[in-house]
Design a protein around this motif. Structure first.
Motif, mmCIF file in Angstrom:
data_model
loop_
_atom_site.group_PDB
_atom_site.id
_atom_site.type_symbol
_atom_site.label_atom_id
_atom_site.label_comp_id
_atom_site.label_asym_id
_atom_site.label_seq_id
_atom_site.Cartn_x
_atom_site.Cartn_y
_atom_site.Cartn_z
ATOM 1 N N GLY A 130 0.838 -1.196 0.000
ATOM 2 C CA GLY A 130 0.000 0.000 0.000
ATOM 3 C C GLY A 130 0.866 1.236 0.000
ATOM 4 N N THR A 131 0.520 2.205 0.872
ATOM 5 C CA THR A 131 1.328 3.414 1.031
ATOM 6 C C THR A 131 2.779 2.999 1.292
ATOM 7 O OG1 THR A 131 -0.590 4.287 2.191
ATOM 8 C CG2 THR A 131 1.415 5.603 2.279
ATOM 9 N N GLY A 132 2.945 2.026 2.198
ATOM 10 C CA GLY A 132 4.253 1.423 2.460
ATOM 11 C C GLY A 132 4.179 -0.065 2.155
ATOM 12 N N THR A 252 -1.572 -8.503 -0.288
ATOM 13 C CA THR A 252 -2.754 -7.702 0.002
ATOM 14 C C THR A 252 -2.406 -6.216 -0.071
ATOM 15 O OG1 THR A 252 -4.556 -7.427 1.594
ATOM 16 C CG2 THR A 252 -2.386 -7.735 2.524
ATOM 17 N N GLY A 253 -3.404 -5.338 0.113
ATOM 18 C CA GLY A 253 -3.157 -3.889 0.030
ATOM 19 C C GLY A 253 -3.624 -3.328 -1.301
ATOM 20 N N GLY A 254 -3.768 -2.001 -1.331
ATOM 21 C CA GLY A 254 -4.332 -1.317 -2.492
ATOM 22 C C GLY A 254 -3.632 -1.630 -3.810
ATOM 23 N N LEU A 255 -2.329 -1.877 -3.777
ATOM 24 C CA LEU A 255 -1.600 -2.052 -5.035
ATOM 25 C C LEU A 255 -1.892 -3.369 -5.742
ATOM 26 C CD1 LEU A 255 1.973 -0.607 -4.396
ATOM 27 C CD2 LEU A 255 0.034 0.486 -5.483
ATOM 28 N N ILE A 256 -2.504 -4.338 -5.045
ATOM 29 C CA ILE A 256 -2.767 -5.596 -5.754
ATOM 30 C C ILE A 256 -3.885 -5.415 -6.782
ATOM 31 C CG2 ILE A 256 -1.891 -7.067 -3.884
ATOM 32 C CD1 ILE A 256 -4.836 -7.991 -3.497
ATOM 33 N N GLY A 257 -4.561 -4.252 -6.719
ATOM 34 C CA GLY A 257 -5.503 -3.899 -7.787
ATOM 35 C C GLY A 257 -4.786 -3.837 -9.128
ATOM 36 N N ILE A 263 2.071 -6.835 -10.377
ATOM 37 C CA ILE A 263 2.357 -8.109 -9.699
ATOM 38 C C ILE A 263 2.876 -9.153 -10.695
ATOM 39 C CG2 ILE A 263 1.446 -9.945 -8.217
ATOM 40 C CD1 ILE A 263 1.374 -7.236 -6.824
ATOM 41 N N GLN A 264 2.295 -9.161 -11.891
ATOM 42 C CA GLN A 264 2.776 -10.137 -12.879
ATOM 43 C C GLN A 264 4.257 -9.936 -13.179
ATOM 44 O OE1 GLN A 264 0.130 -10.086 -16.230
ATOM 45 N NE2 GLN A 264 -1.267 -11.530 -15.267
ATOM 46 N N GLU A 265 4.654 -8.691 -13.247
ATOM 47 C CA GLU A 265 6.068 -8.392 -13.493
ATOM 48 C C GLU A 265 6.919 -8.871 -12.307
ATOM 49 O OE1 GLU A 265 6.721 -6.954 -16.505
ATOM 50 O OE2 GLU A 265 8.846 -7.289 -16.099
ATOM 51 N N SER A 287 -4.929 -11.814 -1.525
ATOM 52 C CA SER A 287 -5.784 -12.029 -0.367
ATOM 53 C C SER A 287 -7.242 -12.011 -0.805
ATOM 54 C CB SER A 287 -5.547 -10.891 0.619
ATOM 55 O OG SER A 287 -6.696 -10.659 1.397
ATOM 56 N N SER A 288 -8.057 -12.878 -0.202
ATOM 57 C CA SER A 288 -9.483 -12.840 -0.529
ATOM 58 C C SER A 288 -10.229 -11.957 0.478
ATOM 59 C CB SER A 288 -10.064 -14.257 -0.524
ATOM 60 O OG SER A 288 -9.793 -14.850 0.726
ATOM 61 N N LEU A 289 -9.541 -11.571 1.548
ATOM 62 C CA LEU A 289 -10.202 -10.767 2.582
ATOM 63 C C LEU A 289 -10.091 -9.273 2.290
ATOM 64 C CD1 LEU A 289 -8.935 -12.591 5.805
ATOM 65 C CD2 LEU A 289 -11.147 -12.868 4.679
#
Ligand SMILES: [Zn+2]
Length: 308
Positions: A130-132, A252-257, A263-265, A287-289
């Motif tokens: 995320g932010t960090g 998990t976290g915002g960046l997995i959007g 992430i693929q990279e 994460s699914s949560l």
């Protein structure tokens, strides 16, 4: 016997999430607000809204390095105003309930083990992007009592300055903050990019989502920034796999959007750098949560403490 509940708090660099959670893992009600200047007042107000009969304690996950003995946050680059604050004591006095403090990523790892993707795995690493960047480690089914400050593992000896004061940390290359500052710097240098339109010309209001959206639309600069950040994340992931040889890595976290590019990279880079036998046994999964991992894990702290 009456059902028991806990208040689970997840205080990150950008958002404060608080929830009422039942002992069987149901999120009954939750509140999400920006991590404001007045953390103590925000916390007290939100907890009051959620309190019901049957609440047996408050579990608190905070972005930072925790001193479990003194129950304080020793260091929190993304939330410096809470360093040294006796936040557990304040809440305990206000609500007359037990309060348990833990690092936010450790708490998210507990949440995943309790109710999420981590259930079937004996050993896994949770990475919050995320932010960090934070981390938590479940070993032999239990949370390891370690700092797991994965975001501050050095990946570049003389690299970029990190918010912690060190140079070359993973967080300085692959976090939301790093992605944004790289984009802003390029735009300040007059780089061409469709991302300028998404923030209506004010490049200082950009978000990582704007960059991902532009990347999906084929914007070269955005794609380049996310791919670069992904490659650095892949270096970090490879280090983690070499050290811990986990069964899974849960992200998990915002960046997995931004999974399809960022992430693929990272996965591609990690596969290039990691011992084949180790890489093949790791499941890398989202994460699914989502947002709920932290509040669930924080609540689980309360129920687990009561049983011991
Ligand atoms: Zn650092």
């Amino acid at each position: 016997m009456k059902k028991q509940y806990a208040i689970g708090i997840d205080l990150g660099g950008t958002y404060l999430r608080i929830a009422l959670v039942s002992e069987d893992g149901e999120v009954v009600q939750k509140i999400k607000i920006p991590s404001s200047e007045n953390i103590v007042e925000s916390l007290q107000g939100s907890i009051r809204t959620l309190l019901i009969e049957g609440v047996i304690g408050i579990g608190f996950g905070i972005a930072g390095l925790i001193d479990r003995q003194k129950e304080t946050v020793v260091e929190s680059p993304n939330l410096p105003r809470i360093e040294g604050l006796d936040i557990a004591g304040i809440l305990r006095n206000t609500f007359n309930l037990p309060v348990v403090l833990e690092n936010d990523a450790n708490v998210a790892a507990m949440g995943e083990k309790w109710m999420g993707e981590g259930k079937p795995f004996k050993n896994f690493v949770l990475l919050t992007l995320g932010t960090g960047i934070g981390g938590g480690l479940i070993y032999n089914h239990v949370l390891m009592d370690i700092a797991a400050e994965i975001g501050h593992m050095s990946i570049m000896a003389n690299g970029e300055r990190c918010s912690c004061g060190n140079y070359g940390c993973l967080e300085a290359y692959a976090s939301g903050t790093a992605i944004l500052s790289r984009a802003i710097k390029s735009l300040e240098d007059a780089a061409e990019s469709a991302v300028r339109e998404s923030c209506k010309g004010n490049i200082y209001k950009l978000t990582p989502e704007d960059i991902y959206k532009a990347a999906l639309d084929g914007d070269t600069l955005s794609r380049e920034i996310l791919r670069d950040a992904g490659r650095y994340l892949g270096v970090g992931i490879s280090n983690l796999i070499h050290v811990f040889s986990p069964d899974a890595l849960i992200l998990t976290g915002g960046l997995i959007g931004a999974w399809n590019i960022f992430i693929q990279e990272a996965i591609k880079e990690a596969s290039r750098r990691t011992f084949k036998q180790l890489f093949e046994k790791v499941s890398i999964l989202p994460s699914s949560l989502g947002d709920d991992a932290g509040i669930l894990g924080a609540s689980h702290l309360v129920f687990a403490c009561q049983r011991t």
